[in-house]
Design a protein around this motif. Structure first.
Motif, short mmCIF file in Angstrom:
data_model
loop_
_atom_site.label_atom_id
_atom_site.label_comp_id
_atom_site.label_asym_id
_atom_site.label_seq_id
_atom_site.Cartn_x
_atom_site.Cartn_y
_atom_site.Cartn_z
N LEU A 3 24.60 -22.23 12.00
CA LEU A 3 25.05 -20.79 11.52
C LEU A 3 24.29 -20.51 10.11
N THR A 4 23.96 -19.36 10.04
CA THR A 4 23.36 -18.99 8.64
C THR A 4 23.88 -17.55 8.18
N LYS A 5 24.33 -17.72 6.88
CA LYS A 5 24.81 -16.59 6.35
C LYS A 5 23.92 -15.54 6.14
N THR A 6 24.28 -14.11 6.00
CA THR A 6 23.13 -13.07 6.00
C THR A 6 22.86 -13.11 4.49
N PRO A 7 21.62 -12.59 4.16
CA PRO A 7 21.35 -12.46 2.66
C PRO A 7 22.37 -11.39 1.89
N SER A 8 23.00 -10.66 2.64
CA SER A 8 23.68 -9.72 2.02
C SER A 8 25.17 -9.62 2.75
N PRO A 9 26.31 -9.04 2.17
CA PRO A 9 27.46 -8.90 3.01
C PRO A 9 27.54 -7.35 3.75
N MET A 10 28.34 -7.04 4.56
CA MET A 10 28.44 -5.77 5.11
C MET A 10 28.92 -4.93 3.92
N ASN A 11 28.82 -3.77 3.72
CA ASN A 11 29.14 -2.78 2.44
C ASN A 11 30.72 -2.62 2.48
N THR A 12 31.29 -2.90 3.63
CA THR A 12 32.86 -2.42 3.91
C THR A 12 33.51 -3.54 4.39
N LEU A 13 34.57 -4.05 3.92
CA LEU A 13 35.40 -4.97 4.50
C LEU A 13 36.00 -4.27 5.88
N ARG A 14 35.85 -5.05 6.94
CA ARG A 14 36.30 -4.32 8.22
C ARG A 14 36.58 -5.36 9.24
#
Length: 157
Positions: A3-14
């Motif tokens: 599993l690889t983390k995306t370079p950026s998170p989502m803009n909104t917690l959901r």
């Protein structure tokens, strides 16, 4: 498994949102859900796998919702079915996301579809039929009753 983390998170917690692949570039439309305080969201964003970026959409759902179903149509629009809105209101409404032309698709818009589900519900599943309609099955109603209800939704787009 890796599993690889995306370079950026989502803009909104959901949570309890939908994520639907659309278009030829593999972009993924992320719609609605609940925020960290349990409020239904109207916001949406697009994930671009090639860059790993999440980009917030300028447009929003007409009705904030979570636990809905979403599916891409043959013409590239995304239909968003039912779910639960503010005040734990179960929804029968259907919305359409039409992506903007070219890239970025973030110029796309949401509109209320001409038809709605016969019964307000959440947690249902949707699948495109070869004849062009969309089979919407199961889910639960506002009384927390599981539904055996199935209907074919024919988009007017």
């Amino acid at each position: 498994m890796n599993l690889t983390k995306t370079p950026s998170p989502m803009n909104t917690l959901r949570t309890l949102h939908s994520a639907t692949r659309f278009g030829g570039g593999g972009a993924i439309l992320i719609v609605g859900g609940l925020d960290q305080n349990g409020n239904p969201l109207a916001s949406a964003e697009i994930f671009y796998p090639a860059t790993g970026a999440f980009v917030a959409l300028a447009g929003q759902l007409n009705t904030p919702r979570y636990d809905h179903a979403a599916i891409v149509t043959a013409n590239g629009a995304v239909l968003i079915f039912g779910g639960i809105g503010a005040g734990m209101t179960f929804l029968a409404s259907v919305e359409i996301f039409v992506p903007g032309s070219g890239c970025p698709e973030v110029t796309g818009t949401f509109a209320i579809a001409s038809g709605s589900l016969s019964t307000p519900r959440a947690g249902m599943k949707a699948e495109i039929l070869s004849a062009g309609g969309i089979l919407v099955t199961g889910g639960q109603d506002g009384s927390d009753q599981a539904l055996a209800l199935a209907e074919i939704y024919t988009p007017g787009i």
